[in-house]
Design a protein around this motif. Structure first.
Motif, short mmCIF file in Angstrom:
data_model
loop_
_atom_site.label_atom_id
_atom_site.label_comp_id
_atom_site.label_asym_id
_atom_site.label_seq_id
_atom_site.Cartn_x
_atom_site.Cartn_y
_atom_site.Cartn_z
N MET A 328 0.82 -1.21 0.00
CA MET A 328 0.00 0.00 0.00
C MET A 328 0.86 1.27 0.00
SD MET A 328 -3.02 -0.96 -0.26
CE MET A 328 -3.88 -2.53 -0.20
N LEU A 329 1.91 1.27 0.81
CA LEU A 329 2.75 2.47 0.91
C LEU A 329 3.54 2.70 -0.37
CD1 LEU A 329 3.91 2.07 4.61
CD2 LEU A 329 2.40 3.84 3.70
N ARG A 330 3.99 1.62 -1.02
CA ARG A 330 4.69 1.78 -2.30
C ARG A 330 3.74 2.37 -3.35
NH1 ARG A 330 9.56 -0.11 -3.43
NH2 ARG A 330 10.68 -1.37 -1.89
N ARG A 331 2.51 1.86 -3.39
CA ARG A 331 1.52 2.42 -4.32
C ARG A 331 1.25 3.89 -4.02
NH1 ARG A 331 -3.28 -2.18 -4.79
NH2 ARG A 331 -2.07 -3.78 -5.88
N SER A 332 1.14 4.20 -2.74
CA SER A 332 0.88 5.58 -2.35
C SER A 332 2.00 6.51 -2.81
CB SER A 332 0.71 5.67 -0.83
OG SER A 332 0.63 7.02 -0.41
N ILE A 333 3.25 6.08 -2.64
CA ILE A 333 4.40 6.89 -3.04
C ILE A 333 4.41 7.10 -4.55
CG2 ILE A 333 6.92 6.94 -3.18
CD1 ILE A 333 6.91 5.41 -0.46
N ALA A 334 4.19 6.01 -5.30
CA ALA A 334 4.23 6.11 -6.76
C ALA A 334 3.15 7.05 -7.29
CB ALA A 334 4.07 4.71 -7.38
N ARG A 335 1.92 6.91 -6.80
CA ARG A 335 0.83 7.75 -7.31
C ARG A 335 0.97 9.18 -6.82
NH1 ARG A 335 -5.36 6.26 -8.56
NH2 ARG A 335 -4.35 4.36 -9.24
N ALA A 336 1.43 9.38 -5.59
CA ALA A 336 1.61 10.74 -5.07
C ALA A 336 2.68 11.49 -5.86
CB ALA A 336 1.98 10.70 -3.59
N LYS A 337 3.72 10.78 -6.34
CA LYS A 337 4.73 11.43 -7.17
C LYS A 337 4.12 11.90 -8.49
CE LYS A 337 8.91 9.11 -5.43
NZ LYS A 337 10.00 8.16 -5.75
N LYS A 338 3.27 11.07 -9.09
CA LYS A 338 2.61 11.48 -10.34
C LYS A 338 1.71 12.69 -10.11
CE LYS A 338 2.48 6.88 -12.52
NZ LYS A 338 1.59 5.81 -13.04
N CYS A 339 1.09 12.75 -8.95
CA CYS A 339 0.16 13.85 -8.65
C CYS A 339 0.88 15.06 -8.07
CB CYS A 339 -0.92 13.37 -7.68
SG CYS A 339 -2.01 12.11 -8.37
N ASN A 340 2.20 14.97 -7.90
CA ASN A 340 2.99 16.08 -7.37
C ASN A 340 2.56 16.48 -5.96
OD1 ASN A 340 5.09 17.94 -7.52
ND2 ASN A 340 3.80 19.55 -8.36
N GLU A 341 2.10 15.47 -5.17
CA GLU A 341 1.70 15.71 -3.78
C GLU A 341 2.89 15.33 -2.88
OE1 GLU A 341 -0.76 17.15 -2.54
OE2 GLU A 341 -2.24 17.23 -4.16
N GLN A 342 3.83 16.29 -2.73
CA GLN A 342 5.09 16.00 -2.05
C GLN A 342 4.90 15.65 -0.58
OE1 GLN A 342 8.18 15.79 -3.61
NE2 GLN A 342 6.79 15.83 -5.36
N TYR A 343 3.89 16.23 0.07
CA TYR A 343 3.68 15.91 1.48
C TYR A 343 3.32 14.44 1.65
CZ TYR A 343 1.35 15.55 5.98
OH TYR A 343 0.97 15.14 7.21
N VAL A 344 2.43 13.91 0.78
CA VAL A 344 2.06 12.50 0.88
C VAL A 344 3.25 11.61 0.56
CG1 VAL A 344 0.48 10.73 0.05
CG2 VAL A 344 -0.31 13.08 0.29
N VAL A 345 4.08 12.01 -0.43
CA VAL A 345 5.29 11.24 -0.74
C VAL A 345 6.18 11.14 0.50
CG1 VAL A 345 7.40 11.19 -2.11
CG2 VAL A 345 5.25 11.84 -3.19
N SER A 346 6.43 12.28 1.14
CA SER A 346 7.31 12.30 2.30
C SER A 346 6.73 11.49 3.46
CB SER A 346 7.55 13.75 2.72
OG SER A 346 8.41 13.81 3.83
N ALA A 347 5.41 11.66 3.73
CA ALA A 347 4.77 10.95 4.84
C ALA A 347 4.77 9.44 4.60
CB ALA A 347 3.35 11.45 5.03
N SER A 348 4.48 9.00 3.36
CA SER A 348 4.45 7.56 3.06
C SER A 348 5.84 6.95 3.13
CB SER A 348 3.82 7.33 1.68
OG SER A 348 2.48 7.75 1.66
N MET A 349 6.87 7.70 2.69
CA MET A 349 8.25 7.21 2.81
C MET A 349 8.63 7.01 4.28
SD MET A 349 10.40 9.29 -0.08
CE MET A 349 10.37 8.76 -1.80
N LEU A 350 8.19 7.94 5.13
CA LEU A 350 8.48 7.82 6.56
C LEU A 350 7.80 6.57 7.13
CD1 LEU A 350 9.71 9.01 9.12
CD2 LEU A 350 7.66 10.40 9.38
N ASP A 351 6.52 6.33 6.77
CA ASP A 351 5.82 5.14 7.26
C ASP A 351 6.45 3.85 6.72
OD1 ASP A 351 4.04 6.55 8.77
OD2 ASP A 351 2.54 6.70 7.20
N LEU A 352 6.89 3.87 5.44
CA LEU A 352 7.52 2.68 4.85
C LEU A 352 8.86 2.38 5.51
CD1 LEU A 352 7.32 0.44 2.77
CD2 LEU A 352 8.30 1.99 1.07
#
Length: 744
Positions: A328-352
């Motif tokens: 789930m977290l890998r999917r979240s990071i990949a899609r958040a990068k496409k959507c340019n949502e840097q906060y979600v990328v950073s938060a999901s990387m921290l959880d992963l």
């Protein structure tokens, strides 16, 4: 760490949302059957609309086709298919330009820009919406100009340029008031409320949301009124006023109980799942989060899907289902990068990284922590920085790398202190906002009561007047007494209101002065004095814990001595800083994103522009990379935009565009001022005299000379074109270097 939905969909305080959860659950159960039928009918209706429009398109005259293309794009946008919306929109745009139909060119540009915005491509969205604004403004199309400004504000808000976004919305409100477009006026009030809430100005946020709610309810726009109630509730949540927040959530549950669309249902189920996650009810949260994912996850371009993905990753991590959490977290990071949502990328990387730590994959965890920390530092998210820096401190400390451990310990302490200051500021903002809003509300209610009282008195006077034919002189005397008494009451009320207004003004001025003094003091202490002391504190703590071996003790003592010496030299360094200016600077050429230097310049100069009611409009191709000395380019751009603001009349706009030819990148700054008088060949030297701006602004004339030197040092060229009363455009070029890597 749970990322939240944007705008008014987010339920930001766990206590309020949990208390509302039971009501939401029963509402969803009751509506499930009707909602399923509604969704099926809506999909059929949307597809039928598109099929009909495609048939009409084949038979339509060329002059009508741009409008039909735009309608098809809007229909696909309502079906959450932005890719198709963009495709048909571009077909309509090309045809509108060919036909010279400026109205449809602007309207289709807004549709395309909105679709790019929902895909997370903010640069492309800004390009098309700015095009719509320029066309409509030039042709005096107020309706389209207002809509383009309203949409442009959403792009600026998503990019974090809140002041520019508020300025654009304020101008849009003025236009919608002139055109009497009530729906767009209410939507603009809603968006302005969201922007003020993002900046912490809760009083203005509440006033704008209440204005929007009044209009929506008067128009019978029940669905929009429902979302506005949620926005008001969330604003009170952010202020910490749980009672008022709950009042508005209950309003949604009790008064707006009709079937919901797929998207709205997904918003509610995601919020409920997120709240259960915050309350550690992970098993209960799963079905709600999965329901939201099943709605949004079908479309690979839907950016809302990142939120249930990120929440599910956190749920499975807490349940020790590490395989599912990682997916789930890998999917979240990949899609958040496409959507340019840097906060979600950073938060999901921290959880992963926490998942990998549980699996003892410490090196992989450390790599993710580094990336999460870097992104959080760039977007200034202290909540992520605090946790990531502490985990990195623990990582390096466990491996005996005390220098790195000390670095991240200092970062952890600094961000913790910053978050504490933010919390205090937020509490003060809550008190101010509550006080200001209640005073404004009381004043409005008092005025309304006076109007009602006036109507009642008017009716009473008329009744008494009718009775004068029978009652004679006695009735006339009663009328005189009533009029005199109402006059005295009104006079007394006006005096009371004047006293209250004076008191509000004095208290507001005192609060603002206190805030300014506090901010200045905290800035000096936090950045210039406290940070060096954090390092000393960290070293001493590790020494007391026995974390520093005896053989390294002497080295750390010397390091402490150096730190103390550096701190004592602080004031002397402040006195000498002016000697380290531009003397002998050699360009340090690197590649950097054009939007980065442009956004930074606009953010810096927006207050000056807003003071003259001048709108700065960026126009840059998506993904364009410049090559040159970043600081020099920033100085040149800042000087040119400053001059444009200086010579622009109030209410005008400035366009800053960046484009590429085969060998050069061209940067242009255009204003609508009076132009440069005569043939001033010495404008780029100190020989030419610096003229005063439209509001008497003065200058030394050194700015343009500095621009010429910086541009020529980088191998570029600078010039200008000007016509009397038609404005001035300054151009400068930079050589293209395709092989340079992005380092800025």
């Amino acid at each position: 760490m749970k990322p939240s939905l944007p705008a008014f969909f987010h339920c930001s305080r766990t206590v309020i949302c949990i208390r509302v959860f039971a009501r939401l659950f029963f509402l969803l159960v009751i509506l499930s059957g009707n909602a399923a039928n509604l969704r099926a009918q809506q999909k059929k209706a949307d597809q039928k609309t598109i099929d009909s429009l495609l048939l009409v398109l084949k038979q339509a005259a060329p002059a009508r086709k741009p409008e039909i293309y735009n309608s098809i794009g809007q229909a696909y946008h309502s079906m959450q298919q932005p890719g198709e919306a963009i495709r048909y929109g571009k077909e309509g745009l090309a045809l509108a330009r060919k036909l010279g139909d400026h109205k449809q060119e602007a309207m289709v540009s807004i549709t395309i820009g909105t679709a790019f915005l929902n895909k997370g491509d903010f640069d492309s969205a800004g390009y098309f919406i700015s095009n719509a604004y320029n066309i409509s403004s030039k042709n005096g199309d107020l309706e389209t100009e207002g809509r383009s400004l309203s949409t442009l504000s959403n792009v600026l808000g998503r990019k974090g340029l809140y002041d520019s976004s508020i300025h654009a919305l304020t101008r849009a409100l003025s236009i919608f008031s002139q055109t009497k477009d009530s729906v767009q006026l209410a939507i603009a009030h809603t968006n302005l409320g969201n922007r003020y809430s993002s900046t912490g100005d809760f009083a203005k946020a509440l006033l704008n949301h209440h204005s929007a709610l009044t209009i929506f309810e008067a128009l019978g726009e029940q669905d929009r009124a429902r979302t506005t109630h949620i926005a008001i509730g969330n604003t009170y949540n952010n202020m910490g006023d749980e009672e008022k927040a709950l009042e508005h959530y209950k309003k949604v549950l009790n008064d707006y109980n009709f079937p919901m669309t797929d998207h709205y249902r997904a918003v509610l189920t995601n919020n409920i799942g997120g709240l259960l996650t915050e309350n550690f009810k992970f098993e209960e949260a799963k079905p709600y989060l999965w329901e939201a994912w099943n709605v949004w996850g079908k479309d690979s371009t839907n950016c809302f899907a990142i939120y249930p993905l990120s929440n599910l990753g956190e749920v499975y991590s807490h349940l020790n289902k590490l395989d599912s959490a990682e997916i789930m977290l890998r999917r979240s990071i990949a899609r958040a990068k496409k959507c340019n949502e840097q906060y979600v990328v950073s938060a999901s990387m921290l959880d992963l990284s926490k998942v990998y730590s549980k699996r003892s994959k410490h090196d992989l965890a450390k790599q993710l922590l580094d990336q999460s920390y870097a992104i959080a530092l760039e977007i200034r998210r202290n909540d992520i920085l605090k946790e990531a820096s502490y985990l990195l401190y623990e990582y390096y400390k466990a491996r005996g790398n005390y220098a790195q451990a000390l670095k991240y310990y200092e970062s952890h302490k600094a961000t913790s202190d910053s978050l504490l200051n933010e919390e205090g500021t937020k509490k003060m903002a809550k008190v101010e906002a509550t006080y200001e809003f209640e005073q404004e509300k009381k004043e409005i209610e008092w005025q309304h009561q006076q109007e009602v009282l006036g109507e009642q008195l008017k009716l009473k006077r008329q009744t008494l007047l009718n009775r004068t034919y029978l009652a004679g002189a006695g009735v006339l005397l009663i009328i005189v007494l009533i009029i005199y008494r109402s006059y005295r009451v009104k006079q007394q009320a006006n005096r009371s209101l004047a006293v209250k207004n004076d008191e509000i003004t004095r208290q507001k001025a005192a609060l603002e002065a206190m805030n300014r003094t506090k901010e200045k003091l905290l800035s000096v202490l936090s950045h210039d004095l406290k940070n060096p002391l954090f390092g000393l504190e960290g070293s001493l703590n590790m020494f007391l814990e026995g974390a520093i071996p005896q053989e390294r003790l002497q080295k750390h003592v010397r390091d402490l001595q150096v730190r103390l010496h550096n701190t004592s030299d602080f004031l002397e360094n402040l006195l000498q800083w002016t000697k380290r200016q531009l003397t002998g600077i050699t360009p340090n050429k690197v590649s950097f994103q054009a939007t980065q230097v442009l956004d930074e310049t606009i953010n810096l100069l927006d207050p000056a522009a807003r003071a003259k009611q001048v709108l700065i409009i960026p126009s840059v191709s998506s993904g364009l990379t410049l090559y040159g000395d970043y600081e020099m380019v920033k100085v040149v751009l800042r000087n040119l935009v400053t001059n444009a603001i200086k010579f622009s009349p109030e209410g005008e706009s400035i366009t800053v565009s960046i484009s590429r030819s085969e060998q050069t990148d061209l940067i242009a700054v255009h204003d609508n001022g009076a132009g440069i008088k005569g043939d001033n060949k010495e404008v780029f030297s100190l020989i030419g005299l610096s003229e005063k701006g439209t509001k008497g602004e003065t200058g030394s004339g050194i700015g343009l000379m500095l621009c010429r030197e910086f541009v020529e040092k980088q191998g570029g060229h600078i010039w200008f074109e000007s016509a009397a009363e038609r404005g001035t455009t300054f151009y400068f070029t930079l050589p293209v270097y395709a092989e340079a890597s992005v380092t800025a």
